[in-house]
Design a protein around this motif. Structure first.
Motif: not given
Length: 395
Positions: A288-293, A310-311, A335-336
């Motif tokens: 679980v990988r989250r990238t924000s801002k 979020t992947l 991924a969608k």
């Protein structure tokens, strides 16, 4: 079903023209672009900024901190620099091998690193200063999979050294006999009055020490002992489905120091990755990988725009029993839903990697992904003939 062609060698493409979905890859894996990246992600601040590993200094002693402070004060080099600090590998907060071997928390602390990096990013003639902070923690869940523990335990049970220890004991007994006979002759020659077994032991030990210091025991023991320990460590490292945990959190910022502008977020990242080997022939990866801002850099000089995503994904890998030339996988991801991955990435897929000959692999994948315009979904079949010593699934 709509095929996807990815032809990497023109000659092979001509020979295989009737099969448009067949791809041939040499150095680059043609299928990698279609599989979700379930690795732990950026593991240091330097990697977040794309800084070369050679520019990163590892802090281990007080003098290293002095050098780090000087680098921070200089701080205007366009090449950038990075710092990495793992407390458990220093004298500041070390972990004993006993705790490391027996306590999961100690292994987690020993695998925890803090890092900082900065460099300059020139855009439109303006030098922007970039900075990043990150924490990365990684450890083996099962201590028997840990190469460090394998090496430690090898020190106690390496057979070659035990054999040499037996040889040493035998040699000491021989030397005691030689010393005893020599002392008896000295008594008979009235060179000495008497002797006892303590004297015999002391003289024999002195002779053995002299032999060992000269060449025999140490010279024979060192290479065999090292080889024994290295074998144990390498065996642990080669386990393809060791259970591991990794956590990464980090944040980057950018600003124009000449204009005194406020710092803008380059992005906040957090990822959790778990690899589990339920049996000798299976591996389950969950990420679980989250990238924000995350700043869209082309907008930095106008109205800053940001992206977030979020992947989440899982992959099961199966290695055919008693062989290393056949692997099967099944994977699923969102991924969608995420807007930062390629439209080609599979939402879910099944596949097989089969060794055709030494250094040649056939990779097959069947899955569901988005069309290039991102407006619909399609079923895609892929094949790749890859020239590689081993499949990527077994690593």
């Amino acid at each position: 079903m709509k095929p996807i062609a990815r032809l990497c060698i023109p000659l092979a493409a001509l020979l295989m023209a009737p099969l448009p979905w067949l791809a041939v890859a040499a150095e680059k894996d043609a299928i990698a672009d279609y599989q979700a990246n379930l690795s732990a992600g950026a593991v240091s601040a330097a990697e977040m900024l794309g800084l070369a590993a050679s520019a990163v200094s590892t802090l281990q002693a007080p003098k290293d901190f002095v050098a780090a402070i000087n680098a921070l004060n200089a701080g205007d080099a366009k090449t950038g620099f990075g710092l990495s600090f793992t407390p458990a590998r220093t004298s500041f907060a070390p972990v004993s091998i006993g705790d490391y071997r027996n306590k999961l928390g100690s292994r987690a602390w020993a695998g925890t690193s803090f890092s900082y990096a900065q460099n300059t990013n020139t855009r439109g003639g303006v030098d922007y200063k970039q900075e990043a902070l990150a924490l990365h923690m990684a450890f083996y869940i099962n201590k028997d999979d840990d190469p460090v523990i394998a090496g430690y335990e090898a020190f106690q049970k390496c057979v070659p050294l035990l054999k040499l220890a037996d040889d040493r004991t035998t040699r000491l007994l021989v030397l005691r006999g030689e010393v005893r006979n020599e002392l008896k002759k000295k008594v008979e020659a009235k060179e000495i009055k008497e002797f006892d077994e303590e004297m015999v032991g002391q003289l024999a030990a002195q002779r053995l020490a002299a032999e060992e210091k000269g060449k025999t025991f140490a010279a024979k023991a060192a290479p065999l002992y090292r080889a024994c320990v290295d074998d144990a460590v390498n065996d642990a490292k080669s386990k393809w489905n060791a259970s591991q945990f990794a956590l990464t959190v980090g944040e980057g910022r950018i600003h124009n120091p000449a204009a005194g502008s406020s710092r803008l977020s380059l992005g906040r990242q957090a990822s959790v990755t778990v690899a589990l080997g339920p049996n000798p022939d299976s591996l389950v990866n969950i990420t679980v990988r989250r990238t924000s801002k995350a700043l869209d850099l082309p907008t930095i000089s106008s109205t800053p725009a940001y992206k977030s995503s979020t992947l989440a994904g899982a992959r099961w890998t199966y290695r055919a029993i008693d062989t290393k030339d056949l692997y099967a996988i099944a994977e699923i991801s969102n991924a969608k839903a995420t807007n930062t991955v390629s439209t080609s990435v599979f939402k879910y897929a099944f596949g097989v990697d089969k060794r055709l000959s030494e250094g040649m692999w056939l990779e097959l994948r069947l899955g569901r992904n988005r069309t290039q315009d991102g407006k619909a979904e399609q079923t895609s079949a892929l094949a790749s003939v890859k020239f590689s010593p081993e499949t990527s699934l077994g690593r």
